[in-house]
Design a protein around this motif. Structure first.
Motif, mmCIF file in Angstrom:
data_model
loop_
_atom_site.group_PDB
_atom_site.id
_atom_site.type_symbol
_atom_site.label_atom_id
_atom_site.label_comp_id
_atom_site.label_asym_id
_atom_site.label_seq_id
_atom_site.Cartn_x
_atom_site.Cartn_y
_atom_site.Cartn_z
ATOM 1 N N LEU A 82 -2.760 -2.976 -45.151
ATOM 2 C CA LEU A 82 -3.182 -4.223 -45.763
ATOM 3 C C LEU A 82 -4.571 -4.570 -45.258
ATOM 4 O O LEU A 82 -4.861 -4.426 -44.065
ATOM 5 C CB LEU A 82 -2.216 -5.361 -45.416
ATOM 6 N N ASP A 83 -5.423 -5.030 -46.145
ATOM 7 C CA ASP A 83 -6.789 -5.414 -45.800
ATOM 8 C C ASP A 83 -6.755 -6.761 -45.068
ATOM 9 O O ASP A 83 -6.305 -7.771 -45.617
ATOM 10 C CB ASP A 83 -7.622 -5.513 -47.085
ATOM 11 N N SER A 84 -7.241 -6.778 -43.844
ATOM 12 C CA SER A 84 -7.196 -7.993 -43.033
ATOM 13 C C SER A 84 -8.098 -9.101 -43.576
ATOM 14 O O SER A 84 -7.953 -10.269 -43.195
ATOM 15 C CB SER A 84 -7.607 -7.689 -41.590
ATOM 16 N N ARG A 85 -9.016 -8.754 -44.479
ATOM 17 C CA ARG A 85 -9.999 -9.736 -44.964
ATOM 18 C C ARG A 85 -9.491 -10.560 -46.144
ATOM 19 O O ARG A 85 -10.107 -11.559 -46.505
ATOM 20 C CB ARG A 85 -11.285 -9.009 -45.390
ATOM 21 N N VAL A 86 -8.404 -10.120 -46.757
ATOM 22 C CA VAL A 86 -7.960 -10.783 -47.990
ATOM 23 C C VAL A 86 -6.494 -11.170 -47.876
ATOM 24 O O VAL A 86 -5.767 -10.706 -46.984
ATOM 25 C CB VAL A 86 -8.158 -9.867 -49.220
ATOM 26 N N GLU A 87 -6.054 -12.014 -48.806
ATOM 27 C CA GLU A 87 -4.666 -12.455 -48.788
ATOM 28 C C GLU A 87 -3.734 -11.308 -49.164
ATOM 29 O O GLU A 87 -4.142 -10.349 -49.809
ATOM 30 C CB GLU A 87 -4.466 -13.627 -49.757
ATOM 31 N N VAL A 88 -2.490 -11.436 -48.733
ATOM 32 C CA VAL A 88 -1.482 -10.446 -49.112
ATOM 33 C C VAL A 88 -1.216 -10.609 -50.602
ATOM 34 O O VAL A 88 -0.873 -11.695 -51.076
ATOM 35 C CB VAL A 88 -0.189 -10.642 -48.306
ATOM 36 N N LYS A 89 -1.394 -9.520 -51.347
ATOM 37 C CA LYS A 89 -1.280 -9.571 -52.803
ATOM 38 C C LYS A 89 0.181 -9.450 -53.252
ATOM 39 O O LYS A 89 1.037 -8.957 -52.514
ATOM 40 C CB LYS A 89 -2.090 -8.432 -53.428
ATOM 41 N N ALA A 90 0.416 -9.867 -54.488
ATOM 42 C CA ALA A 90 1.751 -9.723 -55.065
ATOM 43 C C ALA A 90 2.164 -8.256 -55.121
ATOM 44 O O ALA A 90 3.334 -7.918 -54.905
ATOM 45 C CB ALA A 90 1.790 -10.338 -56.468
ATOM 46 N N THR A 91 1.190 -7.372 -55.390
ATOM 47 C CA THR A 91 1.512 -5.942 -55.440
ATOM 48 C C THR A 91 1.923 -5.418 -54.067
ATOM 49 O O THR A 91 2.776 -4.531 -53.975
ATOM 50 C CB THR A 91 0.313 -5.136 -55.966
ATOM 51 N N ASP A 92 1.337 -5.960 -52.996
ATOM 52 C CA ASP A 92 1.756 -5.561 -51.650
ATOM 53 C C ASP A 92 3.215 -5.952 -51.418
ATOM 54 O O ASP A 92 4.003 -5.168 -50.875
ATOM 55 C CB ASP A 92 0.880 -6.251 -50.595
ATOM 56 N N GLN A 93 3.561 -7.148 -51.850
ATOM 57 C CA GLN A 93 4.941 -7.611 -51.708
ATOM 58 C C GLN A 93 5.898 -6.743 -52.517
ATOM 59 O O GLN A 93 7.017 -6.432 -52.080
ATOM 60 C CB GLN A 93 5.049 -9.071 -52.173
ATOM 61 N N GLU A 94 5.453 -6.333 -53.718
ATOM 62 C CA GLU A 94 6.284 -5.476 -54.562
ATOM 63 C C GLU A 94 6.540 -4.132 -53.893
ATOM 64 O O GLU A 94 7.655 -3.597 -53.950
ATOM 65 C CB GLU A 94 5.604 -5.262 -55.918
ATOM 66 N N ILE A 95 5.503 -3.584 -53.253
ATOM 67 C CA ILE A 95 5.658 -2.297 -52.577
ATOM 68 C C ILE A 95 6.628 -2.431 -51.403
ATOM 69 O O ILE A 95 7.451 -1.544 -51.160
ATOM 70 C CB ILE A 95 4.302 -1.756 -52.113
ATOM 71 N N MET A 96 6.554 -3.526 -50.670
ATOM 72 C CA MET A 96 7.499 -3.737 -49.570
ATOM 73 C C MET A 96 8.937 -3.788 -50.087
ATOM 74 O O MET A 96 9.849 -3.215 -49.477
ATOM 75 C CB MET A 96 7.162 -5.035 -48.825
ATOM 76 N N LYS A 97 9.137 -4.456 -51.207
ATOM 77 C CA LYS A 97 10.476 -4.505 -51.801
ATOM 78 C C LYS A 97 10.922 -3.118 -52.253
ATOM 79 O O LYS A 97 12.100 -2.750 -52.115
ATOM 80 C CB LYS A 97 10.486 -5.482 -52.976
ATOM 81 N N MET A 98 9.978 -2.332 -52.799
ATOM 82 C CA MET A 98 10.307 -0.981 -53.225
ATOM 83 C C MET A 98 10.711 -0.127 -52.026
ATOM 84 O O MET A 98 11.658 0.663 -52.099
ATOM 85 C CB MET A 98 9.112 -0.347 -53.944
ATOM 86 N N LEU A 99 10.027 -0.302 -50.896
ATOM 87 C CA LEU A 99 10.365 0.442 -49.684
ATOM 88 C C LEU A 99 11.729 0.011 -49.147
ATOM 89 O O LEU A 99 12.487 0.844 -48.646
ATOM 90 C CB LEU A 99 9.273 0.242 -48.635
ATOM 91 N N ASP A 100 12.038 -1.273 -49.262
ATOM 92 C CA ASP A 100 13.389 -1.734 -48.896
ATOM 93 C C ASP A 100 14.442 -1.023 -49.737
ATOM 94 O O ASP A 100 15.462 -0.550 -49.222
ATOM 95 C CB ASP A 100 13.512 -3.250 -49.106
ATOM 96 N N ARG A 101 14.188 -0.967 -51.061
ATOM 97 C CA ARG A 101 15.169 -0.329 -51.958
ATOM 98 C C ARG A 101 15.302 1.160 -51.665
ATOM 99 O O ARG A 101 16.394 1.720 -51.792
ATOM 100 C CB ARG A 101 14.746 -0.530 -53.427
ATOM 101 N N ALA A 102 14.192 1.782 -51.280
ATOM 102 C CA ALA A 102 14.226 3.217 -50.975
ATOM 103 C C ALA A 102 14.800 3.496 -49.590
ATOM 104 O O ALA A 102 15.070 4.648 -49.253
ATOM 105 C CB ALA A 102 12.817 3.802 -51.070
ATOM 106 N N ALA A 103 15.008 2.426 -48.812
ATOM 107 C CA ALA A 103 15.552 2.540 -47.451
ATOM 108 C C ALA A 103 14.684 3.444 -46.576
ATOM 109 O O ALA A 103 15.174 4.284 -45.823
ATOM 110 C CB ALA A 103 16.991 3.049 -47.481
ATOM 111 N N VAL A 104 13.369 3.246 -46.687
ATOM 112 C CA VAL A 104 12.404 4.006 -45.887
ATOM 113 C C VAL A 104 11.725 3.048 -44.914
ATOM 114 O O VAL A 104 11.186 2.019 -45.320
ATOM 115 C CB VAL A 104 11.339 4.671 -46.783
#
Length: 208
Positions: free
Chosen positions: A123-145
Motif C-alpha cells: 500500500l502506498d503510504s502517501r495516499v488513502e487506502v483505496k476501495a480496490t485495496d479493500q477488495e483485494i484483502m477480502k479476496m485474500l480472506d476468501r482464498a485463505a492465504v
C-alpha cells in the motif's frame, strides 16, 4: 532480531534468477519451493521494492503503462525461495472485463497454489487506502492465504502522518482473518524497513 536480519541479508544476497512469466494458469511452473507473492496497485512501487530487497537495480521492471503487465513473474532465490511478481491491480484505464479477468486469474492462483506461503500486499503510504485495496484483502480472506501489508514510499510522508497511516492500516488489518498482524513501513529510496522485511520473508524459505 539481529540474527534474523543477518539471515535475511544472506538469503537475499544469494543467486536470484528469473524463472518464468505465466500469462495463463496452465503456464504456471511446477510448485517446488516456498513462494512469496507481491501484490499491489499499479504504481505502488512493487518493482522498486523487489529490486531493493534483492539488491538489484532492474531485475523487476516497472511498466511505463500501469495495468499493461498481465503475467505472473517467477524468480528463484538461492534455490530456497520463489518470489512472484503479480500484475498490478486498480488500473483506471483498463476495461472492466480486463479487471474481472485479472481477479479471476489471481484468485485461482492464490487459492490453488500449494507452495504459496504469503502474499505481501503493498500500500502506498502517501495516499488513502483505496476501495480496490479493500477488495483485494477480502479476496485474500476468501482464498485463505496469509497476507502481510507493507507500506511503500515511507520516506515521503512526515513522521506524524506516517504514524497515523500505520495506525489506520493496522486497524484495517485487524478486521481480516487472513492478515498477518504486523504492518511494515518501507522505502526503496532510503532502505527503511528493507532489512526487517528480508528477515520476515527468510523465515518462510527452505532451510539451508
Amino acid at each position: 532480531m539481529e540474527r534474523d536480519i543477518e539471515t535475511g541479508r544472506v538469503l537475499f544476497a544469494g543467486e536470484f534468477n528469473f524463472v518464468f512469466g505465466a500469462q495463463q494458469l496452465g503456464q504456471l511452473p511446477d510448485p517446488v519451493l516456498p513462494e512469496i507473492a507481491f501484490a499491489g496497485r499499479s504504481n505502488v512501487g512493487k518493482s522498486s521494492l523487489i529490486n531493493a530487497l534483492t539488491g538489484r537495480k532492474a531485475l523487476a521492471r516497472a511498466s511505463s503503462e500501469p495495468g499493461r503487465t498481465k503475467q505472473l513473474n517467477f524468480f528463484e532465490l538461492a534455490d530456497r525461495l520463489t518470489l512472484v511478481d503479480m500484475p498490478g491491480y486498480g488500473f483506471a484505464k483498463a476495461a472492466k472485463a480486463v479487471k474481472e479477468d485479472w481477479q479471476g486469474m489471481m484468485f485461482s492462483y492464490l487459492r490453488g497454489r500449494p507452495t504459496l506461503r504469503r502474499v505481501v500486499l503493498l500500500l502506498d503510504s502517501r495516499v488513502e487506502v483505496k476501495a480496490t485495496d479493500q477488495e483485494i484483502m477480502k479476496m485474500l480472506d476468501r482464498a485463505a492465504v496469509t497476507f502481510q501489508v507493507v507500506l511503500t514510499k515511507c520516506d515521503v510522508p512526515k513522521p506524524a502522518v506516517l504514524e497515523a497511516k500505520m495506525r489506520e492500516v493496522t486497524a484495517i488489518v485487524a478486521t481480516h482473518a487472513a492478515a498477518f498482524p504486523e504492518v511494515l513501513a518501507t522505502s526503496s529510496e532510503t532502505g527503511e524497513g528493507i532489512a526487517e522485511l528480508r528477515a520476515e520473508l527468510a523465515r518462510l524459505a527452505n532451510p539451508v
